[in-house]
Design a protein around this motif. Sequence first.
Motif, PDB file in Angstrom:
ATOM      1  N   MET A 175     -22.034  78.198   9.293  1.00 38.97           N
ATOM      2  CA  MET A 175     -22.575  77.815  10.591  1.00 38.97           C
ATOM      3  C   MET A 175     -23.002  76.353  10.562  1.00 38.97           C
ATOM      4  N   ASP A 185     -17.056  70.394  17.742  1.00 39.89           N
ATOM      5  CA  ASP A 185     -15.929  71.330  17.702  1.00 39.89           C
ATOM      6  C   ASP A 185     -15.275  71.500  19.065  1.00 39.89           C
ATOM      7  N   TYR A 201     -17.691  80.173  23.056  1.00 35.58           N
ATOM      8  CA  TYR A 201     -17.817  80.384  21.607  1.00 35.58           C
ATOM      9  C   TYR A 201     -19.268  80.626  21.215  1.00 35.58           C
ATOM     10  N   GLY A 245     -13.462  75.732  13.877  1.00 34.96           N
ATOM     11  CA  GLY A 245     -13.020  74.385  13.509  1.00 34.96           C
ATOM     12  C   GLY A 245     -13.338  74.031  12.073  1.00 34.96           C
ATOM     13  N   SER A 246     -13.879  74.982  11.338  1.00 33.94           N
ATOM     14  CA  SER A 246     -14.421  74.703  10.000  1.00 33.94           C
ATOM     15  C   SER A 246     -13.433  74.260   8.929  1.00 33.94           C
TER      16      SER A 246
HETATM   17  N1  LIG Z   1     -17.646  77.977  11.369  1.00 28.10           N
HETATM   18  C1  LIG Z   1     -16.966  77.123  12.070  1.00 28.10           C
HETATM   19  O1  LIG Z   1     -15.764  77.243  12.215  1.00 28.10           O
HETATM   20  C2  LIG Z   1     -17.672  75.928  12.528  1.00 28.10           C
HETATM   21  C3  LIG Z   1     -18.482  75.866  13.715  1.00 28.10           C
HETATM   22  N2  LIG Z   1     -18.926  74.514  13.690  1.00 28.10           N
HETATM   23  C4  LIG Z   1     -19.687  76.773  13.702  1.00 28.10           C
HETATM   24  O2  LIG Z   1     -20.716  76.296  13.385  1.00 28.10           O
HETATM   25  O3  LIG Z   1     -19.644  77.894  14.058  1.00 28.10           O
END
Ligand SMILES: NC(=O)C[C@H](N)C(=O)O
Length: 486
Positions: free
Chosen positions: A125, A423, A307, A173-174
Motif C-alpha cells: 500500500m 497511480d 480504486y 501500478g505497483s
Molecule cells: N499496490 C499498488 O499497486 C499500488 C498502489 N499505489 C496502492 O497503494 O494501492
Amino acid sequence: MHDQTIAELAAALERGECSSVELTRAALERIERAADLNAFITVTPESALAEAEAADAARARGEAGPLTGIPIAHKDIFCTEGVRTSCASRMLENFVPPYDAFVVERLRAAGTVSVGKTNMDEFAMGSSNETSYFGAVKNPWDRQAVPGGSSGGSAAAVAAGLVPAATGTDTGGSIRQPAALTGISGLKPTYGRVSRYGIVAFASSLDQAGPMASSAEDLAILLQDMAGFDRRDSTCVERPVPDYRAQMAATDLRGLRVGLPREFLEAEGVDAEVSGGISAAAQALGDAGAEVREISLPNAGMAVPVYYVIAPAEASSNLSRFDGVRYGYRCEAPADLEDLYKRSRGEGFGEEVKRRIMVGTYALSAGYYDAYYHKAQQVRRLVQQDFARAFESVDVIAGPTAPSTAFPLGAKADDPVQMYLSDIFTIAVNLAGLPALSVPAGFGGGGRPIGLQLIGSHFDEGRLLGAAHGYQQITDWHRQRPPVEE
Ligand SMILES: NC(=O)C[C@H](N)C(=O)O
C-alpha cells in the motif's frame, strides 16, 4: 556483468565466460555495497550460493535453460519456504512461510538463484516505498528521491544493477510506477495469467504478479516461466502459455496501431517533461512505421476514486486474518481477547494500512455498501468498456506511466491523496484486468527517468512485449544506468 540483461548473461554462462557462482557472488557484493539504498529486507547468501552451485552443475550436465543460474530477487510479498516473508510490516516481521509461492516455485524450477527479498510498501500500500516498516528505499538515480512503490525495492535493485531481474506485484501500478521512476522495464500481466498462490493478498480482484528487469526481452523470458495455470489460485486462467519471445520477435512496429488516450495527455497535474517525453516516444513509434492515433477513454478520470473504494474494501477483508491469534504480531500481555485484537492490530499495522482498513470497512458496511462499493463496481464496468471499445481500433495504447518523475523523499508522505494520484495512469488497467508495461523513455530534470506505459488487450502480452521490444530497438533509454556511487 552488472549492466547486462538476462539474455546477455545467459549467453555468457552458455559460452562458459562466467559461472552462476561468480554472478551470484558479484550480486551479493553489490547488494552489500549498495546497502544505503535499503532495497532488500532479507539477503540469503548461503542458500543463494548453494542454488548457484546447483545451477552450474545442471549446466555441466547439459540441462540449462534460459534462466539457469541467473540471480534474481523476490518482492517480500511472495512466500518463500524457510525465508522470512514480512510484506514490509511489523505484523509479519517474523513470519517464515512453510511453502513457496507459485511464482517462486516456477522461477526456482527454471534454475534462477534467489539472493533475497526486496523492500516494498507495507502490504503493497503506497507509491513511494515509504510506508515500509523497514524504512524507505532510495532511488539509485537520485538518493534524495523515492523509487516509487509498492515494488520499490525490486525496482531499485534492478536499476542499481544489484540483480538483473526481480519479481513484483501490481494492484494499482505497483510494478509499472516504480519501474518508470527507476528507469527499468516492468510488466503487469493480464489478471489471471500468473497464479497468486502464496502471494500475501491485498485486493483480490486486482492483484497480479509480474517481472521487473532491464529490457522487454528479459520480461518475456521471465513471463514464460511465471505464467501458467495453477489450481491453487481460483482466479488463474487455464489457457495455454504462448512462446512470448517468439511472439515478441514476430511483432513489427510497422503497421502497429497505437492509440494515445486524449485523457492521459491532457490530464491535470502531468508534468510537462513527462508529456514531452511521451510525445517524443509516440513520434519515435510513428517514425518506425506505427500508426499512431488519438483515442478516448472517457471514464479514465474515474479510475482513482473507484480504486480507492474497491481496493481498501477488499484489503479490509483480506487483512482481517491478521488478528494476533493464528500468526503474525501479537501484543505484549493482553488483558483479554478484545485487548489482544485491538492492540495486536493497532501496533502491528502502520498508518497507511490502518487508513485503508478503516475506509474499506466503512465502504462495505450495511447502509453504505450500495452507495460506495456497489457504485464503484458499476463505474469499474464503464472503465472496462472504454478499453474494450478502444481495442476495436488499436493494438496497443500508449501514454505516461506516472504523472511525474521520481519525487523527493517525504514530499507526499503526509498527503495520501497526492500519493494516490501517482497511480492516475496505471490504476484503470488493473480495474480492467489488462496487461500493461512500463519502459524507460528519457529523462526529466535532475536526470530522473520517465516511463512510457504500453497497454495491451487481454492475454496479448506477446504483442505488447513486441511493441516494447521494438521501441527498445530504436532507442537506448533502457541501456542507461544510474551514476555509480562509490
Ligand atoms: N499496490 C499498488 O499497486 C499500488 C498502489 N499505489 C496502492 O497503494 O494501492
